[in-house]
Write a protein that holds these residues in place. Structure first.
Motif, PDB file in Angstrom:
ATOM      1  N   ILE A  65       0.599  -1.390  -0.014  1.00  0.00           N
ATOM      2  CA  ILE A  65      -0.289  -0.424  -0.040  1.00  0.00           C
ATOM      3  C   ILE A  65       0.555   1.386  -0.277  1.00  0.00           C
ATOM      4  O   ILE A  65       1.487   1.509   1.164  1.00  0.00           O
ATOM      5  N   VAL A  66       0.749   2.140  -0.904  1.00  0.00           N
ATOM      6  CA  VAL A  66       1.193   3.391  -0.777  1.00  0.00           C
ATOM      7  C   VAL A  66       0.383   3.971  -1.492  1.00  0.00           C
ATOM      8  O   VAL A  66      -1.010   3.784  -2.363  1.00  0.00           O
ATOM      9  N   MET A  67       0.809   5.893  -1.161  1.00  0.00           N
ATOM     10  CA  MET A  67      -0.501   6.527  -1.260  1.00  0.00           C
ATOM     11  C   MET A  67       0.548   7.720  -1.378  1.00  0.00           C
ATOM     12  O   MET A  67       1.357   7.952  -1.214  1.00  0.00           O
ATOM     13  N   GLY A  68      -0.119   8.553  -1.943  1.00  0.00           N
ATOM     14  CA  GLY A  68      -0.108  10.509  -2.481  1.00  0.00           C
ATOM     15  C   GLY A  68      -0.958  11.331  -2.553  1.00  0.00           C
ATOM     16  O   GLY A  68      -1.980  10.942  -2.228  1.00  0.00           O
ATOM     17  N   HIS A  69      -0.116  12.447  -2.928  1.00  0.00           N
ATOM     18  CA  HIS A  69      -1.792  13.667  -3.281  1.00  0.00           C
ATOM     19  C   HIS A  69      -1.190  14.322  -4.650  1.00  0.00           C
ATOM     20  O   HIS A  69       0.255  14.303  -4.742  1.00  0.00           O
ATOM     21  N   ASN A 121      -8.684  12.980 -10.868  1.00  0.00           N
ATOM     22  CA  ASN A 121      -8.638  12.065 -11.386  1.00  0.00           C
ATOM     23  C   ASN A 121      -7.815  12.771 -12.769  1.00  0.00           C
ATOM     24  O   ASN A 121      -7.244  12.309 -13.391  1.00  0.00           O
ATOM     25  N   ALA A 122      -6.213  13.028 -12.055  1.00  0.00           N
ATOM     26  CA  ALA A 122      -5.622  12.707 -12.933  1.00  0.00           C
ATOM     27  C   ALA A 122      -4.377  11.503 -12.563  1.00  0.00           C
ATOM     28  O   ALA A 122      -4.666  10.389 -11.685  1.00  0.00           O
ATOM     29  N   ASP A 160     -10.672  14.200  -3.989  1.00  0.00           N
ATOM     30  CA  ASP A 160      -9.199  15.136  -2.852  1.00  0.00           C
ATOM     31  C   ASP A 160      -8.238  15.508  -3.528  1.00  0.00           C
ATOM     32  O   ASP A 160      -7.227  14.991  -3.415  1.00  0.00           O
ATOM     33  N   GLY A 161      -7.457  14.437  -4.985  1.00  0.00           N
ATOM     34  CA  GLY A 161      -6.661  14.552  -5.057  1.00  0.00           C
ATOM     35  C   GLY A 161      -5.226  13.277  -5.110  1.00  0.00           C
ATOM     36  O   GLY A 161      -4.516  13.123  -4.825  1.00  0.00           O
ATOM     37  N   TYR A 162      -6.368  12.609  -3.843  1.00  0.00           N
ATOM     38  CA  TYR A 162      -5.218  11.335  -3.029  1.00  0.00           C
ATOM     39  C   TYR A 162      -5.352  10.172  -4.143  1.00  0.00           C
ATOM     40  O   TYR A 162      -6.504  10.207  -4.728  1.00  0.00           O
ATOM     41  N   PHE A 163      -4.352   9.272  -4.477  1.00  0.00           N
ATOM     42  CA  PHE A 163      -4.362   8.279  -5.259  1.00  0.00           C
ATOM     43  C   PHE A 163      -4.002   6.593  -3.944  1.00  0.00           C
ATOM     44  O   PHE A 163      -3.319   8.132  -2.935  1.00  0.00           O
ATOM     45  N   LYS A 164      -4.111   6.204  -4.204  1.00  0.00           N
ATOM     46  CA  LYS A 164      -3.530   5.275  -2.724  1.00  0.00           C
ATOM     47  C   LYS A 164      -4.002   3.575  -4.166  1.00  0.00           C
ATOM     48  O   LYS A 164      -4.487   2.824  -4.458  1.00  0.00           O
ATOM     49  N   PHE A 165      -2.980   3.173  -4.482  1.00  0.00           N
ATOM     50  CA  PHE A 165      -2.053   1.891  -4.703  1.00  0.00           C
ATOM     51  C   PHE A 165      -2.325   0.907  -3.576  1.00  0.00           C
ATOM     52  O   PHE A 165      -1.418   0.636  -2.882  1.00  0.00           O
ATOM     53  N   CYS A 166      -3.078  -0.038  -3.837  1.00  0.00           N
ATOM     54  CA  CYS A 166      -3.064  -1.334  -2.867  1.00  0.00           C
ATOM     55  C   CYS A 166      -3.189  -2.690  -3.639  1.00  0.00           C
ATOM     56  O   CYS A 166      -3.949  -2.983  -4.730  1.00  0.00           O
ATOM     57  N   ILE A 167      -1.885  -3.213  -4.182  1.00  0.00           N
ATOM     58  CA  ILE A 167      -1.197  -3.776  -4.893  1.00  0.00           C
ATOM     59  C   ILE A 167      -1.365  -5.585  -4.968  1.00  0.00           C
ATOM     60  O   ILE A 167      -0.598  -5.516  -3.582  1.00  0.00           O
TER      61      ILE A 167
END
Length: 321
Positions: free
Chosen positions: A18-22, A56-57, A75-82
């Motif tokens: 799990i990694v994330m950002g904006h 939606n970037a 809200d510009g947030y993204f999160k990869f759960c892979i």
């Protein structure tokens, strides 16, 4: 001007990463400067709460030769759960990219895959290790605005306690236990908190914060409001690493004791100890009652004023030596 990509520390187990950002909209405003003082610091803090996010970037995770695509939320947030089953433990690097006018914007950060061990540690931030005066909202806001990261105070001996905990049960002192800082502060303050922990030699940790704020009015209620997010984040950590014994650290200025009591009741074999810092002149009866409930579940408790008391307690229960 280009969009801004911000990454946060992530975490992995044997099955999942799990990694994330904006992603933020282009801006001419400079990033937060930790060395500014007084009104200049206040202006920098205000800018952190007026930043505009990019919905939606397109975002790309680069990991082990693979390129994985997702898009930001509203809200510009993204999160990869892979799915993740790669070898390697400790702090490992990952890279994320976005594109603007056919030009790649790349950033790198890190995630932790804990070394095999027995312990995990989850700590609140405000008034648990950083002096914030949460019980006095006006004083808390004043300090946030007019004290830069170098002028903020850490409680005496708290770094020594946390560093000892990070090595608890370890024969190899290079291998550290997983630490998580879970707070009602927003993602706006991520860089401030990470810089503060580095300056004060607190353990490197994964931060799990509240949704980012983009309005100046949100600055005046930062760290307040519903604390359910903290409960959900802590619950998630225990579910993500079910084989660890956890120590929970908080304070009595808000709801930490009650949240920890609920966690102990749901996970009756996963919590080893609960530490609550006393922030006022006297211990609170309701906090004491909550901690007594926890102790009846065979969890060690410590309601302390000074971190030296917490260190002595950790030694007494064999958590540190």
């Amino acid at each position: 001007m280009k969009p801004i990509l911000k990454l946060y520390r992530g975490y992995a187990n044997e099955q999942e990463l799990i990694v994330m950002g904006h992603v933020f909209k282009p801006t001419s405003k400079e990033d937060y400067d930790f060395q500014k003082k007084n009104f200049k610091n206040a202006i920098s803090v205000i800018r952190m709460f007026r930043i505009k996010t990019q919905a939606n970037a397109d975002v790309y995770l680069h990991l082990n030769g693979k390129k994985i695509h997702t898009r930001t939320l509203h809200d510009g947030y993204f999160k990869f759960c892979i799915p993740y089953s790669e070898l390697g433990t400790g702090w490992l690097e990952y890279k994320v990219s976005i594109f603007y006018e056919n030009e790649a914007i790349e950033e790198t950060s890190s995630f932790i895959k804990p070394h095999i061990g027995n312990y995990g540690f989850i700590s609140d931030i405000d008034d648990t290790f950083i002096v914030s005066h949460t019980r006095n909202p006006f004083r808390k806001l004043y300090i946030l605005l007019f004290r830069n990261v170098f002028n903020r105070k850490v409680f005496e001996d708290v770094a020594a306690h946390y560093q000892a905990l990070s090595s608890a049960g370890r024969n190899n002192k290079m291998e550290k236990n997983a630490f998580f800082y879970v707070s009602s502060s927003e993602w706006n303050l991520y860089r401030f908190i990470t810089q503060f922990t580095e300056i004060n030699e607190l353990p490197r940790a994964v931060l799990l914060l509240k949704d980012i704020k983009t309005s100046l009015t949100d600055l005046f209620i930062t760290g307040r409001g519903d604390h359910n997010h903290k409960f959900e984040k802590i619950k998630h950590i225990l579910e993500f690493y079910p084989n660890l014994q956890y120590t929970l650290l908080g304070d009595d200025s808000q709801h930490d004791a009650y949240l920890y009591e609920a966690i102990c009741k749901i996970f009756p074999v996963n919590v080893k100890a609960v530490y609550i810092r006393q922030t006022g002149k006297h211990k609170k009866e309701k906090i004491t009652a909550s901690l007594n409930n926890i102790s009846e579940l065979d969890v060690a408790i410590c309601y302390f004023k000074k971190s030296s008391e917490a260190i002595a307690h950790s030694k007494k229960i064999g958590l540190i030596f």
